[in-house]
Design an enzyme around this catalytic site. Sequence first.
Site, PDB file in Angstrom:
ATOM      1  N   LYS A 228       0.853  -1.185   0.000  1.00  0.00           N
ATOM      2  CA  LYS A 228       0.000   0.000   0.000  1.00  0.00           C
ATOM      3  C   LYS A 228       0.892   1.238   0.000  1.00  0.00           C
ATOM      4  O   LYS A 228       1.896   1.293   0.718  1.00  0.00           O
ATOM      5  CB  LYS A 228      -0.915  -0.017   1.232  1.00  0.00           C
ATOM      6  CG  LYS A 228      -1.956   1.111   1.253  1.00  0.00           C
ATOM      7  CD  LYS A 228      -2.905   0.961   2.435  1.00  0.00           C
ATOM      8  CE  LYS A 228      -3.967   2.054   2.444  1.00  0.00           C
ATOM      9  NZ  LYS A 228      -4.932   1.903   3.563  1.00  0.00           N
TER      10      LYS A 228
ATOM     11  N   SER B 195     -10.133  -0.793   7.085  1.00  0.00           N
ATOM     12  CA  SER B 195      -9.589  -0.597   5.742  1.00  0.00           C
ATOM     13  C   SER B 195      -8.869  -1.792   5.142  1.00  0.00           C
ATOM     14  O   SER B 195      -8.466  -1.737   3.987  1.00  0.00           O
ATOM     15  CB  SER B 195      -8.645   0.615   5.729  1.00  0.00           C
ATOM     16  OG  SER B 195      -9.359   1.801   5.910  1.00  0.00           O
TER      17      SER B 195
ATOM     18  N   SER C 102      -9.948   1.834   2.883  1.00  0.00           N
ATOM     19  CA  SER C 102      -9.087   2.613   2.005  1.00  0.00           C
ATOM     20  C   SER C 102      -8.054   1.784   1.249  1.00  0.00           C
ATOM     21  O   SER C 102      -7.441   2.254   0.292  1.00  0.00           O
ATOM     22  CB  SER C 102      -8.346   3.677   2.821  1.00  0.00           C
ATOM     23  OG  SER C 102      -7.464   3.073   3.764  1.00  0.00           O
TER      24      SER C 102
END
Length: 481
Positions: free
Chosen positions: A74, A173, A149
Amino acid sequence: MSYIKKLRARLDSGEVTAVELTKQYLAKIKDQDKSINSVITLCEAEALKEAENADAIISAGKQSLLTGIPILHKDLFCTKGIKTTAASKMLDNFVAPYDSTVTKNCKDQGMVTLGKLNMDEFAMGSTNEHSYYGAVSNPWDLDRVPGGSSGGSAAAVAAGFAPVSTGSDTGGSVRQPASFCGLTAMKPTYGSTSRFGMVAFASSFDQAGIFGHYAEDVAIMLDAISGECQYDSTCVGVKENHFTQDLEKDISGKVIGIDESLIKDLPAQIQEAVSKTLDNFKKLGAEIKSVKVPDLKEALSTYYIITPAEAAANLARYDGIRYGYRNPEARDLDELYRKSRTDGFGEEVKRRIMIGNYVLASSQYDSYYNKAQQLRKVMTDQINQIFEQVDVIFMPAAPSEAFKKGDKLDPVSAYLSDIYTIPANISGLPAIAFPIGFANDLPVGGQFMAKAFNDNVLTQMVTQYQNSYGIEEFILEQARI
């Protein structure tokens, strides 16, 4: 079941080299990610160099379980010499001078970094529609969101761009995207993994997590990235093999708590998947016990007061002077601050900064922020009391299957996507999401939560379930290299 171990066997037998495996994944990303948009930065040259090093280690017989295994990160984990953007214009050209503890631990194990993944800007969002680099599509249906997210992290693994990926979990998330994309993902106990080098959203909630197809792979990865870190005072040591220690043990006698009121209003297909999953756990020897979970709407309100307050403080550092985007037309210092932040942040980030500054204002502090912190303590105590009766609490990971892009542009509607995941973040407890079935031909996930540092119970429960009843093999066939 472990996809990592299958790849390990192929690498060790010489069926495939780390360089060949890396090239296969890179080719798949370049060929297929145009329609998904999960990768912000592809690290082709760096990945091939790391793969060559991994092959040398394997040839010398000094490999670890993870040597040569590809991974995607990420894009809020700092990677030395590689852009780290947090999917924001503010950090569009930021190249980290050091590695985060999470990415360094992966490198130390010999893993191959394929690239950096798209996300909601500064990890603020539940749909991955709030990115400077564009929305991410769900591989199961390109018109739908992958969740957020960590939507890029989920979409990439679901599409077969890597066997595992890193994510972060502030309010669900990793777990909500795992539900939308048919994956297993875990947020460990707060403090199990270091936040050093992880771009901050809300520091008392943020925690690194892992996506994979199987709970065993998630456990292997969490063992690799966890442990003490001298640069993060909230990071505590967990013993070696903390997450994998009980994977082979049966779950007979484990008590699963469930609040039926959280299930009755779900769509019928999700209710059916939940019922079937719990029946299968009973066949494995687990006991089901009714419990009462604290009011989830109160949890949601608490979360959306405290996290914007922490975000407002954390994002104050982006001022156009030290690093990050700087507006070139500003005529004085005050204008530089205003224009750089106005242009550099997206709408959702600015919304949360404004909420945070409002609740922290001296006239509002006691009415909002202070009361929310008090309620956080009360809810944490209530959840911990439940664990005096049960080993784990079961909840859905999301209130629906993945929805279409643009369906939840209203912020409050989008915030409700996290209603089942937020309690674990408020209380700092570990939680794992895993596939339990399908609704409208799209995957849906369930979720277990356990008391602090009982992460091993979660990985044990889901591994035993997946070994006997899981649907991961069907899902994995869509993605296998």
